[in-house]
Design a protein around this motif. Structure first.
Motif, short mmCIF file in Angstrom:
data_model
loop_
_atom_site.label_atom_id
_atom_site.label_comp_id
_atom_site.label_asym_id
_atom_site.label_seq_id
_atom_site.Cartn_x
_atom_site.Cartn_y
_atom_site.Cartn_z
N ALA A 129 0.84 -1.14 -0.01
CA ALA A 129 0.03 -0.08 0.06
C ALA A 129 0.92 1.22 0.19
O ALA A 129 0.58 2.26 -0.83
N LEU B 49 -3.92 5.46 0.42
CA LEU B 49 -3.15 4.10 0.31
C LEU B 49 -1.76 4.35 1.50
O LEU B 49 -1.57 3.11 1.89
N GLY C 128 -1.74 1.56 4.46
CA GLY C 128 -0.44 0.95 4.77
C GLY C 128 -0.18 1.32 6.36
O GLY C 128 0.37 0.14 6.96
#
Length: 206
Positions: A11, A53, A57
């Motif tokens: 990610a 993203l 993550g």
């Protein structure tokens, strides 16, 4: 554990790719233009994608930290950083020259929160004697130092002194903070890849 970390790194990598693509397709000056201004470019949709993203993550790595028995404060700070990143993308900044709106205000304070919590998480991780603790401590201290350079122009403007981003390398300092904090997050995840490193976590911080 490894699945969470791999997903987190994937990610972060995808988010970094989206951010680099956004920069490459825009005509703004990265030395003076802050990252938030890229949302008004033709490929501006990549900015919230990239930040989301990063948030995903961070959530994966925070969960890996929790399962490894790390301090709840570390886990909470990593989750707070991710939530702040999501808020930054969800609430875009205002166009240049436009008075501060509610969306712009949320964007600004979410960014400040994100910039603050990651170095704090890094310092706690270093104190817990994780793998790469020295590098995490250095990056966290460096992040706080560069963050000061980011904040100073806002303080100057509060006193009525006109200072535009064209007068200072605002884009450079902001990007430096983001890159450094992504480095702290990546090292936090990498510290859990080796089983012996997980067993060596200080019980004081767990």
């Amino acid at each position: 554990m490894r699945g969470l970390l791999v997903s987190g790194f994937a990610a972060i990598g995808a988010g970094s790719g989206a951010m680099l693509t956004l920069h490459a397709s825009s005509n703004l000056d990265p030395l003076h233009s802050v990252i938030s201004e890229y949302v008004w470019q033709s490929a501006g949709w990549l900015l919230p994608v990239s930040l989301t993203l990063f948030a995903v993550g961070s959530a994966f790595i925070a969960e890996a930290m929790r399962r490894a028995g790390m301090s709840r404060w570390i886990v909470a700070l990593l989750l707070a950083w991710g939530a702040s990143m999501f808020m930054i993308g969800a609430f875009p900044t205002d166009r240049p020259g436009v008075p501060l709106s509610m969306s712009g205000g949320i964007h600004r304070y979410a960014a400040f929160a994100a910039f603050m919590v990651m170095p704090l998480a890094g310092l706690l991780l270093a104190r817990a004697r994780i793998r790469y603790a020295k590098a995490v401590r250095i990056l966290s201290a460096l992040s706080l130092g560069v963050l000061l350079l980011v904040v100073i122009p806002y303080v100057v403007r509060m006193f009525g002194i006109p200072l535009s981003n064209d007068d200072i390398p605002a884009g450079l300092t902001q990007r430096a903070v983001v890159v450094i904090e992504l480095g702290v997050l990546a090292l936090a995840g990498m510290s859990l890849l080796k089983p012996s490193a997980r067993r060596g976590v200080s019980p004081i911080m767990a």
